[in-house]
Design a protein around this motif. Structure first.
Motif, mmCIF file in Angstrom:
data_model
loop_
_atom_site.group_PDB
_atom_site.id
_atom_site.type_symbol
_atom_site.label_atom_id
_atom_site.label_comp_id
_atom_site.label_asym_id
_atom_site.label_seq_id
_atom_site.Cartn_x
_atom_site.Cartn_y
_atom_site.Cartn_z
ATOM 1 N N HIS A 1 0.716 -0.981 -0.335
ATOM 2 C CA HIS A 1 0.087 0.036 -0.126
ATOM 3 C C HIS A 1 0.841 1.132 -0.280
ATOM 4 O O HIS A 1 0.087 2.769 -0.239
ATOM 5 N N ARG A 2 1.958 1.228 1.027
ATOM 6 C CA ARG A 2 2.857 2.305 0.417
ATOM 7 C C ARG A 2 3.329 2.654 -0.406
ATOM 8 O O ARG A 2 3.642 3.536 -1.465
ATOM 9 N N GLU A 3 3.927 1.463 -1.305
ATOM 10 C CA GLU A 3 4.581 1.740 -2.264
ATOM 11 C C GLU A 3 3.325 1.973 -3.047
ATOM 12 O O GLU A 3 3.731 3.237 -4.298
ATOM 13 N N ILE A 4 2.115 2.085 -3.115
ATOM 14 C CA ILE A 4 1.109 1.921 -4.315
ATOM 15 C C ILE A 4 1.200 3.926 -4.301
ATOM 16 O O ILE A 4 1.220 4.508 -5.673
ATOM 17 N N VAL A 5 0.562 3.822 -3.164
ATOM 18 C CA VAL A 5 0.414 4.992 -2.646
ATOM 19 C C VAL A 5 1.799 6.320 -3.130
ATOM 20 O O VAL A 5 1.861 7.573 -3.395
ATOM 21 N N ALA A 6 2.965 5.613 -2.834
ATOM 22 C CA ALA A 6 4.198 6.828 -3.272
ATOM 23 C C ALA A 6 4.064 7.024 -4.576
ATOM 24 O O ALA A 6 4.791 8.240 -5.256
ATOM 25 N N ALA A 7 4.563 5.906 -5.427
ATOM 26 C CA ALA A 7 4.137 5.830 -6.981
ATOM 27 C C ALA A 7 3.112 7.047 -7.518
ATOM 28 O O ALA A 7 3.599 7.556 -8.312
ATOM 29 N N LEU A 8 1.567 6.979 -6.526
ATOM 30 C CA LEU A 8 0.737 8.142 -7.459
ATOM 31 C C LEU A 8 0.952 8.961 -7.010
ATOM 32 O O LEU A 8 0.473 10.538 -7.568
ATOM 33 N N ARG A 9 1.785 9.763 -5.347
ATOM 34 C CA ARG A 9 1.844 10.967 -5.136
ATOM 35 C C ARG A 9 2.992 11.516 -6.230
ATOM 36 O O ARG A 9 3.120 12.538 -6.261
ATOM 37 N N ALA A 10 3.948 10.597 -6.364
ATOM 38 C CA ALA A 10 4.701 10.942 -8.055
ATOM 39 C C ALA A 10 4.303 10.771 -9.392
ATOM 40 O O ALA A 10 5.266 11.955 -9.562
ATOM 41 N N ARG A 11 3.183 10.928 -9.211
ATOM 42 C CA ARG A 11 2.133 10.323 -10.205
ATOM 43 C C ARG A 11 3.048 9.673 -11.487
ATOM 44 O O ARG A 11 3.514 10.340 -12.878
ATOM 45 N N ASP A 12 3.586 8.874 -10.689
ATOM 46 C CA ASP A 12 4.185 8.081 -11.723
ATOM 47 C C ASP A 12 3.264 6.839 -12.392
ATOM 48 O O ASP A 12 3.232 5.498 -11.305
#
Length: 227
Positions: free
Chosen positions: A194-205
């Motif tokens: 979940h942390r990895e998913i949100v981090a990637a979304l926040r980076a707009r990747d």
């Protein structure tokens, strides 16, 4: 009787009462719900159980909470508010197939359209899931996170489609099967993913987020269905 099942009875009682009241029109669109205290006394459950259910309903856009005024049934209810036989009969296999088709594709829309409030909502869901000490608490915030990702697309059709998936999770044997399949180690894996998913979304990747969502859902599927 399983202690965890006993512990979650108040929450299930509140959820069933409000779901039925909203579907039947007892509390129609725009209606103000009774206070947490009134519901707690009426159903003879702790106020915390009422508060937890209202938090989930708010994430699912079934209700709107207005500071200093109260909690109201949403004027336009999501698809999940009217649960029919197709949802209640959906199997975990069908739910996972739908999720694997829909969820990874949300990443591109989230990367394009999400705002700071959307990302904060995702982070809040992760914080609550991290702090959850039991299955019920973790599952609630797990579902809320995935719904928050759908809402961050800011596409009303997508939001309604995903609300249907969330509703199917609530009404199928999903919860019982997941409870039997989950372990502390698996829950820790889900939290990390979940942390990895949100981090990637926040980076707009979008590409990385799509891959992270796919990995996560495939792990859930393998654990849930024993594949």
């Amino acid at each position: 009787m399983d202690r965890e099942l006993v512990d979650r009875r108040p929450t299930l009682l509140v959820q069933d009462f409000l779901d039925q009241a909203i579907r039947s029109g007892t509390y129609g669109p725009g209606s103000k719900l009774p206070t947490e205290r009134a519901l707690s006394e009426r159903l003879r459950v702790p106020r915390s159980a009422v508060r937890d259910v209202l938090s989930v309903f708010e994430a699912q856009q079934k209700v709107v909470r207005i500071m200093g005024s109260g909690t109201y049934v949403a004027e336009t209810l999501p698809a999940s508010a009217a649960v029919g036989p197709a949802l209640s009969d959906a199997s975990p296999t069908e739910i996972m197939a739908a999720r694997l088709i829909v969820e990874p594709r949300l990443a591109q829309l989230v990367a394009m359209n999400a705002n700071a409030a959307d990302f904060e909502r995702m982070e809040e869901c992760n914080r609550r899931a991290e702090a959850a000490e039991d299955f019920e608490g973790f599952e609630k915030w797990d579902a809320a996170l995935h719904q928050a990702i759908a809402e961050a697309t800011h596409n009303r059709l997508i939001i309604d489609i995903y609300a249907t998936i969330t509703a199917a999770r609530d009404h199928a044997e999903w919860g019982d099967l997941k409870r039997m399949s989950i372990t502390k180690e698996r829950r820790d894996h889900y939290r990390q993913e979940h942390r990895e998913i949100v981090a990637a979304l926040r980076a707009r990747d979008a590409k990385q987020a799509e891959a992270a969502l796919t990995r996560h859902l495939n792990r859930v599927k393998a654990n849930l269905l024993g594949e």
